[in-house]
Design a protein around this motif. Sequence first.
Motif, PDB file in Angstrom:
ATOM      1  N   LEU A 109      15.770  40.578 125.858  1.00  0.00           N
ATOM      2  CA  LEU A 109      14.798  39.559 125.474  1.00  0.00           C
ATOM      3  C   LEU A 109      13.630  40.228 124.762  1.00  0.00           C
ATOM      4  O   LEU A 109      13.037  41.166 125.297  1.00  0.00           O
ATOM      5  N   PHE A 110      13.299  39.760 123.561  1.00  0.00           N
ATOM      6  CA  PHE A 110      12.235  40.356 122.754  1.00  0.00           C
ATOM      7  C   PHE A 110      11.089  39.357 122.595  1.00  0.00           C
ATOM      8  O   PHE A 110      11.301  38.211 122.206  1.00  0.00           O
ATOM      9  N   GLY A 111       9.869  39.790 122.885  1.00  0.00           N
ATOM     10  CA  GLY A 111       8.703  38.940 122.691  1.00  0.00           C
ATOM     11  C   GLY A 111       7.436  39.759 122.795  1.00  0.00           C
ATOM     12  O   GLY A 111       7.364  40.707 123.573  1.00  0.00           O
ATOM     13  N   GLN A 112       6.442  39.391 122.018  1.00  0.00           N
ATOM     14  CA  GLN A 112       5.155  40.073 122.030  1.00  0.00           C
ATOM     15  C   GLN A 112       4.064  39.087 122.415  1.00  0.00           C
ATOM     16  O   GLN A 112       4.193  37.877 122.202  1.00  0.00           O
ATOM     17  N   ALA A 113       2.975  39.613 122.995  1.00  0.00           N
ATOM     18  CA  ALA A 113       1.806  38.799 123.360  1.00  0.00           C
ATOM     19  C   ALA A 113       2.229  37.626 124.236  1.00  0.00           C
ATOM     20  O   ALA A 113       2.933  37.815 125.219  1.00  0.00           O
ATOM     21  N   ALA A 114       1.832  36.385 123.882  1.00  0.00           N
ATOM     22  CA  ALA A 114       2.147  35.228 124.718  1.00  0.00           C
ATOM     23  C   ALA A 114       3.651  35.003 124.826  1.00  0.00           C
ATOM     24  O   ALA A 114       4.152  34.571 125.871  1.00  0.00           O
ATOM     25  N   SER A 115       4.380  35.299 123.769  1.00  0.00           N
ATOM     26  CA  SER A 115       5.835  35.128 123.804  1.00  0.00           C
ATOM     27  C   SER A 115       6.492  36.125 124.747  1.00  0.00           C
ATOM     28  O   SER A 115       7.611  35.897 125.225  1.00  0.00           O
ATOM     29  N   SER A 116       5.804  37.228 125.020  1.00  0.00           N
ATOM     30  CA  SER A 116       6.304  38.184 126.003  1.00  0.00           C
ATOM     31  C   SER A 116       6.325  37.560 127.398  1.00  0.00           C
ATOM     32  O   SER A 116       7.229  37.834 128.204  1.00  0.00           O
ATOM     33  N   LEU A 117       5.360  36.696 127.669  1.00  0.00           N
ATOM     34  CA  LEU A 117       5.310  36.031 128.971  1.00  0.00           C
ATOM     35  C   LEU A 117       6.513  35.101 129.143  1.00  0.00           C
ATOM     36  O   LEU A 117       7.091  35.007 130.229  1.00  0.00           O
ATOM     37  N   ALA A 158      17.144  42.497 130.399  1.00  0.00           N
ATOM     38  CA  ALA A 158      15.976  43.370 130.282  1.00  0.00           C
ATOM     39  C   ALA A 158      15.006  42.816 129.253  1.00  0.00           C
ATOM     40  O   ALA A 158      15.399  42.146 128.288  1.00  0.00           O
ATOM     41  N   HIS A 159      13.719  43.099 129.485  1.00  0.00           N
ATOM     42  CA  HIS A 159      12.677  42.783 128.515  1.00  0.00           C
ATOM     43  C   HIS A 159      11.651  43.898 128.542  1.00  0.00           C
ATOM     44  O   HIS A 159      11.247  44.358 129.614  1.00  0.00           O
ATOM     45  N   SER A 160      11.249  44.340 127.375  1.00  0.00           N
ATOM     46  CA  SER A 160      10.188  45.330 127.277  1.00  0.00           C
ATOM     47  C   SER A 160       9.178  44.863 126.243  1.00  0.00           C
ATOM     48  O   SER A 160       9.545  44.491 125.130  1.00  0.00           O
ATOM     49  N   ALA A 161       7.895  44.875 126.641  1.00  0.00           N
ATOM     50  CA  ALA A 161       6.832  44.510 125.701  1.00  0.00           C
ATOM     51  C   ALA A 161       6.542  45.638 124.717  1.00  0.00           C
ATOM     52  O   ALA A 161       5.813  45.438 123.746  1.00  0.00           O
ATOM     53  N   ASP A 162       7.115  46.816 124.971  1.00  0.00           N
ATOM     54  CA  ASP A 162       6.949  47.960 124.067  1.00  0.00           C
ATOM     55  C   ASP A 162       7.892  47.770 122.879  1.00  0.00           C
ATOM     56  O   ASP A 162       9.110  47.819 123.038  1.00  0.00           O
ATOM     57  N   PRO A 163       7.370  47.554 121.670  1.00  0.00           N
ATOM     58  CA  PRO A 163       8.232  47.280 120.514  1.00  0.00           C
ATOM     59  C   PRO A 163       9.157  48.444 120.156  1.00  0.00           C
ATOM     60  O   PRO A 163      10.265  48.229 119.666  1.00  0.00           O
ATOM     61  N   HIS A 164       8.724  49.681 120.415  1.00  0.00           N
ATOM     62  CA  HIS A 164       9.566  50.842 120.110  1.00  0.00           C
ATOM     63  C   HIS A 164      10.764  50.897 121.052  1.00  0.00           C
ATOM     64  O   HIS A 164      11.900  51.161 120.632  1.00  0.00           O
ATOM     65  N   LEU A 165      10.522  50.625 122.330  1.00  0.00           N
ATOM     66  CA  LEU A 165      11.615  50.600 123.293  1.00  0.00           C
ATOM     67  C   LEU A 165      12.562  49.441 123.003  1.00  0.00           C
ATOM     68  O   LEU A 165      13.780  49.568 123.148  1.00  0.00           O
ATOM     69  N   ILE A 171      17.750  37.681 122.590  1.00  0.00           N
ATOM     70  CA  ILE A 171      16.948  36.498 122.276  1.00  0.00           C
ATOM     71  C   ILE A 171      15.558  36.957 121.863  1.00  0.00           C
ATOM     72  O   ILE A 171      14.901  37.717 122.575  1.00  0.00           O
ATOM     73  N   GLY A 172      15.112  36.500 120.703  1.00  0.00           N
ATOM     74  CA  GLY A 172      13.773  36.811 120.217  1.00  0.00           C
ATOM     75  C   GLY A 172      12.870  35.591 120.320  1.00  0.00           C
ATOM     76  O   GLY A 172      13.257  34.493 119.910  1.00  0.00           O
ATOM     77  N   PHE A 173      11.669  35.784 120.881  1.00  0.00           N
ATOM     78  CA  PHE A 173      10.697  34.700 121.055  1.00  0.00           C
ATOM     79  C   PHE A 173       9.523  34.903 120.108  1.00  0.00           C
ATOM     80  O   PHE A 173       8.906  35.967 120.101  1.00  0.00           O
ATOM     81  N   SER A 174       9.192  33.886 119.324  1.00  0.00           N
ATOM     82  CA  SER A 174       8.007  33.939 118.470  1.00  0.00           C
ATOM     83  C   SER A 174       7.683  32.517 118.021  1.00  0.00           C
ATOM     84  O   SER A 174       8.516  31.874 117.382  1.00  0.00           O
TER      85      SER A 174
END
Length: 290
Positions: A141-149, A166-173, A188-191
């Motif tokens: 699962l990919f998401g940054q900021a609010a989408s990470s939640l 798995a989900h990691s807020a670290d974009p490199h990981l 799944i990508g969230f944005s």
Amino acid sequence: MDADVLALVRRAVPRLSAAEAKVAETILGDPTLVVDLAINDLARLCSTSLSTVARFAQSLGFSGYRELRVAVARTVTLAQAQQARFGLDTTAISPDDEPSAIAAKLAAQEIDAIEKTARGLDAAALDRVALALVEARHIDLFGQAASSLTAQDLQQKLARIGCSVAHSADPHLAVTTASLRSSKDVVIGFSHGGETAEVVQALEVARDAGALSVAITSAGDSTLALAADIALLTHAHESPFRMAAMSSRIAQLALVDILFVRVVQHRGEPVSIPLRLTHDAAAPRRRPPR
């Protein structure tokens, strides 16, 4: 067609010609104008031609102005009904609003986001994703900021029924793990806007590695949606006076809940065992009396 035509107009503005953008901005400024005005009256108000207004409607996917007018009228009616439910003249939050007004406006906005997301749901696409999640060897699962939640929320739900997720807020990981995926995996990508570069990159890397790629976004024509094998759309409009993602987050969470319930249905009876085990493990344990 988009469940909220005004959201469709809003997203279209950057790609419109100057004349068409003026029509869009006029409609967004007061959507009731489209309900009340014939095409020649709207063209006169926008200081443009009838053909420009017709071309604008067609660029949104409508056959012409008449179909656009009906869609806007439907959206305006729903918005007015939502405002009436909470006794509001508008759901736009202002800096001077009292706590009771803020509560009513946020409730109206968030209920509206959930209802529009549910009405606009592509059931076939959601079912395809649910089945893929059931059969997946691993889920990223990919998401940054609010989408990470939102990604974390789905991660916790799927983990409770025994999925490898798995989900990691670290974009490199995220990109690193994405490169290791195969046709047996799902990502799944969230944005909300569908243009978060880190999420798009991770999804594209996983897709190119063979994984089934899914986008959860409000913009069907966004970079993320177009890069995915399947796009599940939310429908939410954030207030201009916003400090963080609000309606968009609620819409994503509603879609995640629908998706999770469908996964549980497809998993069938065996899912009750991990649900019970995880529930019991998290429950407070009473100490035996001395």
